[in-house]
Design a protein around this motif. Structure first.
Motif, PDB file in Angstrom:
ATOM      1  N   ASP A  94      47.681  41.839  39.487  1.00 10.00           N
ATOM      2  CA  ASP A  94      47.271  43.175  39.067  1.00 10.00           C
ATOM      3  C   ASP A  94      46.236  43.001  37.952  1.00 10.00           C
ATOM      4  N   PRO A  95      45.477  44.052  37.632  1.00 15.03           N
ATOM      5  CA  PRO A  95      44.320  43.872  36.743  1.00 15.03           C
ATOM      6  C   PRO A  95      44.676  43.284  35.378  1.00 15.03           C
ATOM      7  N   ALA A  96      45.944  43.438  34.934  1.00 13.71           N
ATOM      8  CA  ALA A  96      46.323  42.920  33.611  1.00 13.71           C
ATOM      9  C   ALA A  96      47.021  41.561  33.692  1.00 13.71           C
ATOM     10  N   SER A  97      47.231  41.038  34.877  1.00 15.22           N
ATOM     11  CA  SER A  97      48.014  39.803  35.006  1.00 15.22           C
ATOM     12  C   SER A  97      47.257  38.608  34.436  1.00 15.22           C
ATOM     13  N   VAL A  98      48.011  37.636  33.940  1.00 13.84           N
ATOM     14  CA  VAL A  98      47.408  36.401  33.427  1.00 13.84           C
ATOM     15  C   VAL A  98      46.707  35.653  34.568  1.00 13.84           C
ATOM     16  N   THR A  99      47.302  35.702  35.748  1.00 10.84           N
ATOM     17  CA  THR A  99      46.704  34.984  36.880  1.00 10.84           C
ATOM     18  C   THR A  99      45.280  35.479  37.113  1.00 10.84           C
ATOM     19  N   PHE A 100      45.079  36.790  37.066  1.00 12.07           N
ATOM     20  CA  PHE A 100      43.736  37.323  37.293  1.00 12.07           C
ATOM     21  C   PHE A 100      42.855  37.196  36.053  1.00 12.07           C
ATOM     22  N   THR A 101      43.326  37.716  34.922  1.00 12.43           N
ATOM     23  CA  THR A 101      42.446  37.746  33.739  1.00 12.43           C
ATOM     24  C   THR A 101      42.162  36.334  33.226  1.00 12.43           C
ATOM     25  N   GLY A 102      43.174  35.479  33.237  1.00 15.69           N
ATOM     26  CA  GLY A 102      42.996  34.121  32.725  1.00 15.69           C
ATOM     27  C   GLY A 102      42.040  33.310  33.597  1.00 15.69           C
ATOM     28  N   ALA A 119      41.364  44.747  46.322  1.00 16.08           N
ATOM     29  CA  ALA A 119      42.366  44.612  47.388  1.00 16.08           C
ATOM     30  C   ALA A 119      41.741  44.742  48.779  1.00 16.08           C
ATOM     31  N   ALA A 120      40.820  45.712  48.949  1.00 17.68           N
ATOM     32  CA  ALA A 120      40.217  45.911  50.273  1.00 17.68           C
ATOM     33  C   ALA A 120      39.406  44.682  50.676  1.00 17.68           C
ATOM     34  N   GLN A 121      38.707  44.110  49.709  1.00 21.56           N
ATOM     35  CA  GLN A 121      37.915  42.908  50.015  1.00 21.56           C
ATOM     36  C   GLN A 121      38.807  41.703  50.337  1.00 21.56           C
ATOM     37  N   ILE A 122      39.940  41.609  49.632  1.00 20.81           N
ATOM     38  CA  ILE A 122      40.873  40.500  49.921  1.00 20.81           C
ATOM     39  C   ILE A 122      41.377  40.634  51.364  1.00 20.81           C
ATOM     40  N   ARG A 123      41.788  41.847  51.733  1.00 21.10           N
ATOM     41  CA  ARG A 123      42.341  42.076  53.085  1.00 21.10           C
ATOM     42  C   ARG A 123      41.292  41.783  54.153  1.00 21.10           C
ATOM     43  N   ALA A 124      40.064  42.219  53.890  1.00 25.36           N
ATOM     44  CA  ALA A 124      39.014  42.045  54.903  1.00 25.36           C
ATOM     45  C   ALA A 124      38.691  40.561  55.100  1.00 25.36           C
ATOM     46  N   ARG A 125      38.709  39.843  54.005  1.00 30.16           N
ATOM     47  CA  ARG A 125      38.281  38.441  54.093  1.00 30.16           C
ATOM     48  C   ARG A 125      39.417  37.522  54.542  1.00 30.16           C
ATOM     49  N   THR A 128      45.525  37.280  56.538  1.00 29.53           N
ATOM     50  CA  THR A 128      46.940  36.923  56.333  1.00 29.53           C
ATOM     51  C   THR A 128      47.531  37.709  55.175  1.00 29.53           C
ATOM     52  N   MET A 129      46.648  38.247  54.276  1.00 33.39           N
ATOM     53  CA  MET A 129      47.135  38.828  53.012  1.00 33.39           C
ATOM     54  C   MET A 129      47.050  40.354  53.013  1.00 33.39           C
ATOM     55  N   ASP A 130      48.088  40.981  52.433  1.00 32.35           N
ATOM     56  CA  ASP A 130      48.073  42.425  52.243  1.00 32.35           C
ATOM     57  C   ASP A 130      48.535  42.721  50.818  1.00 32.35           C
ATOM     58  N   PRO A 131      47.649  42.519  49.834  1.00 30.07           N
ATOM     59  CA  PRO A 131      48.053  42.681  48.430  1.00 30.07           C
ATOM     60  C   PRO A 131      48.266  44.146  48.068  1.00 30.07           C
ATOM     61  N   ALA A 132      48.881  44.376  46.897  1.00 31.61           N
ATOM     62  CA  ALA A 132      49.055  45.735  46.377  1.00 31.61           C
ATOM     63  C   ALA A 132      47.686  46.396  46.227  1.00 31.61           C
ATOM     64  N   ASP A 133      47.663  47.745  46.302  1.00 34.09           N
ATOM     65  CA  ASP A 133      46.382  48.461  46.314  1.00 34.09           C
ATOM     66  C   ASP A 133      45.544  48.225  45.066  1.00 34.09           C
ATOM     67  N   ASP A 134      46.217  47.998  43.916  1.00 32.64           N
ATOM     68  CA  ASP A 134      45.438  47.794  42.687  1.00 32.64           C
ATOM     69  C   ASP A 134      45.175  46.311  42.393  1.00 32.64           C
ATOM     70  N   ALA A 135      45.503  45.427  43.354  1.00 34.89           N
ATOM     71  CA  ALA A 135      45.341  43.989  43.098  1.00 34.89           C
ATOM     72  C   ALA A 135      43.869  43.622  42.951  1.00 34.89           C
ATOM     73  N   MET A 136      43.639  42.625  42.126  1.00 33.55           N
ATOM     74  CA  MET A 136      42.302  42.055  41.940  1.00 33.55           C
ATOM     75  C   MET A 136      42.440  40.547  42.124  1.00 33.55           C
ATOM     76  N   ALA A 137      41.333  39.879  42.460  1.00 32.52           N
ATOM     77  CA  ALA A 137      41.417  38.424  42.636  1.00 32.52           C
ATOM     78  C   ALA A 137      40.160  37.738  42.145  1.00 32.52           C
ATOM     79  N   VAL A 138      40.351  36.507  41.683  1.00 33.80           N
ATOM     80  CA  VAL A 138      39.243  35.579  41.466  1.00 33.80           C
ATOM     81  C   VAL A 138      39.250  34.641  42.670  1.00 33.80           C
ATOM     82  N   TYR A 139      38.108  34.550  43.346  1.00 32.94           N
ATOM     83  CA  TYR A 139      37.979  33.569  44.429  1.00 32.94           C
ATOM     84  C   TYR A 139      37.047  32.464  43.952  1.00 32.94           C
ATOM     85  N   GLU A 140      37.489  31.221  44.158  1.00 33.04           N
ATOM     86  CA  GLU A 140      36.730  30.061  43.696  1.00 33.04           C
ATOM     87  C   GLU A 140      36.552  29.104  44.875  1.00 33.04           C
ATOM     88  N   ALA A 141      35.319  28.892  45.296  1.00 28.86           N
ATOM     89  CA  ALA A 141      35.088  27.991  46.440  1.00 28.86           C
ATOM     90  C   ALA A 141      35.423  26.545  46.085  1.00 28.86           C
TER      91      ALA A 141
END
Ligand code: FAD
Length: 395
Positions: A94-102, A119-125, A128-141
């Motif tokens: 979620d937007p305040a989580s350490v996993t995302f912000t850190g 969340a919509a971008q995570i699902r589209a890409r 396999t994943m269906d995160p919570a609607d307010d989820a955010m992610a850092v993607y690192e290649a």
């Protein structure tokens, strides 16, 4: 009694890398290890370990990770083994989580390539994943996984080729500093002397470093492999060709982490809880994984992976050695400058194996290192609660 430049106690993840790095520098090295290379009794088995650079634990780890990545490629070349696979990594919260912000803050601070996804971008890409609607992610290649058993075997093989003497199946019973500033080590089979000692005993640190009384929690952790529903999302979307490694933490939910399918559709999709294992004695671990444990894991995992509906293929236990601040313990033994210690990797040490090997070789040959290891100081206050809170600095 044989005399070596350096004895390495524990030829596991970190000790194996130290043997390799020390032999590379021309030191005469003796490595002593209870089990066989690639064994499954400690912290270095189960087929895969996440590597990533946008480090939510603390941005101070990033320079070490850069060095570690160079070391992974070097070890692959030296050993001829395929160890590191970069399939990308996603850190969802979620937007305040350490996993995302850190993760985001470490990436920004160190100029690491990354993308921010909602969340919509995570699902589209990643279907396999269906995160919570307010989820955010850092993607690192520039993330992926390494192979732990092969790594430990590779370090041992390369160390021996460079001249190290490694004795497997030989448990160290005790070590001591000698009056002339060296060390002596006793096993069931003999006694050995050296100028320096590296102690890297993983989950056995409370025994081998009892004199330091470090507040380490040795914990039983479990990884599970489940079969996904390939009718809902085809195998290719779960495989390392298309799926990243991941960590997820939403709304105070315990972090889970895991891997794409790396060894074909039959082997299952591997994941586990990141923290909060059960305290255990490393010599008496309950290795049986119960159905209830698998059910709890699968229910939690399905919050992110709704199609992870199939049966458990396999489940295995593994040991964490956790410090109160979850940072490592690396440095000179506080009482003996000829002894370097490395322990307390708190469930996130494997990705650092090559650079920790270099640091331990630095400490054992020159007494210091240019790598930034201030965070891991064995004398830091949190490891010595009996000393009380440090005095506040004058303002
Ligand atoms: C479930 C699980 C998942 C993990 N996932 C990740 C991940 O995704 N990414 C990541 O970076 N890290 C991960 N880790 C953490 C990482 O694997 C550990 O931090 C790392 O392996 C610790 O290395 P070590 O050298 O301290 O311990 P080990 O590799 O266990 O080595 C210690 C060695 O010392 C030997 N030893 C102990 N006592 C003696 C003695 N008296 N005499 C001789 N030998 C002795 C042991 O037998 C052992 O071989 C995970 C760990 C677990 C358990």
């Amino acid at each position: 009694m044989d005399a070596y430049d350096v004895i390495v106690l524990g030829v596991g993840s970190m000790g194996g890398a130290a043997c390799n790095a020390l032999a590379e520098r021309g030191a005469s090295v003796l490595g002593l290890e209870t089990y066989q290379p690639g064994h499954d009794q400690g912290s270095a088995h189960g087929g895969s370990r996440i590597v990533r650079q946008s480090y939510f634990e603390d941005p101070a780890y990033v320079p070490l990770l850069r060095s570690a990545y160079d070391g992974w490629r070097r070890l692959e070349e030296e050993s001829g083994r395929d160890l590191l696979t970069l399939c990308g990594g996603i850190y969802v919260g979620d937007p305040a989580s350490v996993t995302f912000t850190g993760s985001r803050d470490a990436a920004v601070q160190h100029g690491l390539d990354h993308e921010i996804l909602d969340a919509a971008q995570i699902r589209a890409r990643f279907p396999t994943m269906d995160p919570a609607d307010d989820a955010m992610a850092v993607y690192e290649a520039n993330a992926g996984y390494v192979r732990p058993e092969e790594t430990t075997i590779a370090n041992a093989e390369v160390a021996v080729r460079k001249g190290a003497a490694l004795r497997f199946g030989e448990r160290v019973l005790r070590w001591s500093a000698t009056p002339d500033g060296g060390v002596e080590v006793e096993t069931g089979q003999g006694r050995y002397g050296a100028d320096r000692l590296v102690i890297a005993p993983g989950a056995w640190a409370p025994q081998l470093l009892a004199d330091l009384a470090l507040p380490l929690s040795i914990e039983r952790m479990v990884f599970h492999w489940f079969t996904p529903d390939f009718a809902a999302v085809p195998y290719e979307r779960w495989s390392e060709e298309e799926h990243p490694v991941y960590i997820e933490e939403t709304h105070g939910n315990q972090q889970i982490y895991g891997f794409p399918m790396t060894d074909g559709p039959e082997r299952g999709f591997k994941l586990g809880f990141f923290r909060l294992g059960t305290p255990t004695d490393p010599d008496d671990v309950d290795r049986v994984v119960r159905d209830e444990e698998s059910t709890v894991m699968q229910e939690r995992a399905r919050q992110l992976f709704p199609h992870l509906s199939g049966p458990v293929v396999q489940a295995k236990t593994c040991l964490y050695s956790v410090t109160p601040d979850e940072h490592f313990v690396i440095g000179a033994h506080p009482a003996y400058e000829q002894v370097a210690i490395a322990c307390g990797f708190s469930g996130h040490g494997f990705k650092f194996v090559p650079v920790v090997g270099e640091i331990l070789a630095d400490l054992a040959t020159t007494g210091s290192t240019t790598h930034p290891i201030g965070l891991f100081d064995p004398t830091r206050g949190v490891l010595h609660p009996e000393r009380g809170e440090p005095e506040p600095l004058p303002s």
